[in-house]
Design a protein around this motif. Structure first.
Motif, short mmCIF file in Angstrom:
data_model
loop_
_atom_site.label_atom_id
_atom_site.label_comp_id
_atom_site.label_asym_id
_atom_site.label_seq_id
_atom_site.Cartn_x
_atom_site.Cartn_y
_atom_site.Cartn_z
N GLY A 1 48.99 -28.30 51.37
CA GLY A 1 49.53 -27.23 52.19
C GLY A 1 49.99 -26.07 51.33
O GLY A 1 50.58 -26.27 50.26
N TYR A 2 49.70 -24.86 51.78
CA TYR A 2 50.10 -23.66 51.05
C TYR A 2 51.27 -22.99 51.77
O TYR A 2 51.30 -22.93 53.01
N PHE A 3 52.21 -22.49 51.00
CA PHE A 3 53.28 -21.71 51.59
C PHE A 3 53.86 -20.74 50.57
O PHE A 3 53.68 -20.91 49.35
N SER A 4 54.51 -19.72 51.06
CA SER A 4 55.27 -18.81 50.21
C SER A 4 56.69 -18.77 50.73
O SER A 4 56.96 -19.16 51.88
N ALA A 5 57.61 -18.35 49.90
CA ALA A 5 59.00 -18.26 50.29
C ALA A 5 59.64 -17.07 49.60
O ALA A 5 59.25 -16.71 48.48
N ALA A 6 60.59 -16.46 50.27
CA ALA A 6 61.26 -15.28 49.72
C ALA A 6 62.76 -15.42 49.85
O ALA A 6 63.28 -15.90 50.86
N ILE B 1 63.82 -23.14 39.62
CA ILE B 1 63.34 -21.87 40.16
C ILE B 1 64.45 -21.18 40.95
O ILE B 1 64.68 -19.97 40.81
N VAL B 2 65.15 -21.96 41.77
CA VAL B 2 66.25 -21.39 42.56
C VAL B 2 67.34 -20.86 41.64
O VAL B 2 67.87 -19.75 41.85
N GLU B 3 67.69 -21.61 40.62
CA GLU B 3 68.75 -21.19 39.69
C GLU B 3 68.39 -19.91 38.95
O GLU B 3 69.27 -19.09 38.65
N THR C 1 64.19 -23.68 52.05
CA THR C 1 64.81 -23.23 53.29
C THR C 1 66.31 -23.52 53.27
O THR C 1 67.13 -22.67 53.65
N ALA C 2 66.67 -24.70 52.81
CA ALA C 2 68.08 -25.09 52.74
C ALA C 2 68.85 -24.22 51.74
O ALA C 2 70.08 -24.09 51.85
N GLN C 3 68.14 -23.62 50.79
CA GLN C 3 68.78 -22.76 49.79
C GLN C 3 68.80 -21.30 50.22
O GLN C 3 69.20 -20.43 49.44
N ARG D 1 57.96 -38.30 47.70
CA ARG D 1 57.89 -36.89 47.32
C ARG D 1 58.42 -36.02 48.46
O ARG D 1 57.98 -36.13 49.60
N SER D 2 59.35 -35.16 48.15
CA SER D 2 59.97 -34.31 49.18
C SER D 2 59.16 -33.03 49.38
O SER D 2 58.28 -32.70 48.57
N ASP D 3 59.46 -32.32 50.45
CA ASP D 3 58.78 -31.07 50.77
C ASP D 3 59.58 -29.92 50.16
O ASP D 3 60.70 -29.64 50.59
#
Length: 304
Positions: A295-300, A197-199, A258-260, A250-252
């Motif tokens: 847990g739900y989250f969004s990221a931009a 997804i990041v790529e 965030t690190a990306q 399993r990682s978060d």
């Protein structure tokens, strides 16, 4: 248990294995749609149930969220649907015109949401699942509100190549939906999913995720499902728990994003998210422990 044996490279139809869970979600959306205080309305949910003709799913929807029914937690899926609907609405309002739904199942957002002209929706899932959805809606004369492109592919394979061959444009912002997917993936596959997804994401892209807060307690989940699996339970011997993967390491994905350089916004667990929508009974009291693992989250990804 029936329909729940997993193996490397396994496939499924809409009434078997992981595919049947898409039908169960459609049943939950049918229940939510028929509520007077519905958080989300999906006019195609019942259509899918009728077309599939599976008596288990139809009986679950007809029973609603009454006591003793395994669908007693349907409000959770209503809350989840609303969260991802709102995410799509916010993305297109911000100018995003490319949407990718991973493990789309019987998601009908391309048909039921108000999507601006020029929006392209990519749905990725097993070939038989997408074929069922496409033929069912076509037979009923339903037309998507946006340009819809089906990408029949197993997410354990090279789905980025399949997506790109379908016209995906990596130079424009994308809204990604990761809903009801991660429990079925091994930890390593989850890592790879978010790396991809990041790529593939251009600046201005967004992602909404239904993730896990720590390891999934399969024994606890199974105990709850068995409580609602008494004689007469429409699900029969279908054991959704056996389809999940409970890797301890399993990682978060929120931490990875965030690190990306992505900005993460956490929305809480199903109960907390439900309360933000004015719902106090998102899950039965005895399922609250399991709800805490979701847990739900969004990221931009900030635009240039």
């Amino acid at each position: 248990m029936a329909d729940t044996t997993r193996a490397d490279g396994d496939t499924w139809t809409i009434t078997t294995s992981v595919g049947f869970t898409a039908l169960l979600v459609a049943a939950a959306r049918a229940v939510e749609t028929e509520r007077a205080d519905a958080l989300a309305r999906d006019p195609y949910a019942r259509v899918f149930l009728e077309a599939a003709g599976d008596p288990r799913a139809i009986a679950l929807a007809d029973a609603g969220d009454g006591a003793g029914n395994p669908m007693a937690a349907t409000r959770h899926l209503g809350v989840r649907t609303r969260y991802f609907d709102d995410f799509v609405a916010a993305a297109v309002a911000a100018g995003v015109r490319q949407i990718v739904i991973l493990a789309a199942g019987l998601d009908s957002r391309a048909y039921r949401l108000d999507l601006p002209a020029g929006t392209v929706v990519y749905e990725l899932d097993q070939p038989e699942v997408l074929a069922f959805k496409e033929s069912t809606l076509a037979e009923r004369g339903a037309a998507p509100a946006a340009e819809l492109r089906h990408v029949p592919v197993d997410l354990r394979d090279d789905w980025p190549a399949a997506l790109q061959s379908s016209g995906f444009d990596g130079a424009v912002p994308t809204a990604w939906l990761v809903e009801g997917l991660l429990p079925y993936l091994p930890a390593a596959a989850q890592v790879l999913l978010f790396e991809r997804i990041v790529e593939l994401s251009a600046p201005g892209s967004r992602v909404a995720v239904e993730g896990q807060n720590g390891p999934l307690d399969l024994d606890g989940f199974r105990a709850i499902t068995e409580k609602y699996s008494q004689k007469g339970n429409p699900l029969g011997d279908f054991d959704v728990t056996s389809l999940f993967v409970a890797d301890e390491d399993r990682s978060d994905p929120a931490e990875f994003l965030t690190a990306q350089g992505w900005t993460v916004t956490r929305a809480g667990n199903p109960v907390e998210l439900g309360r933000s929508y004015g719902v106090q009974d998102t899950v039965p009291a005895d399922a609250s422990l399991m709800a805490d693992t979701i847990g739900y989250f969004s990221a931009a990804l900030p635009a240039d």
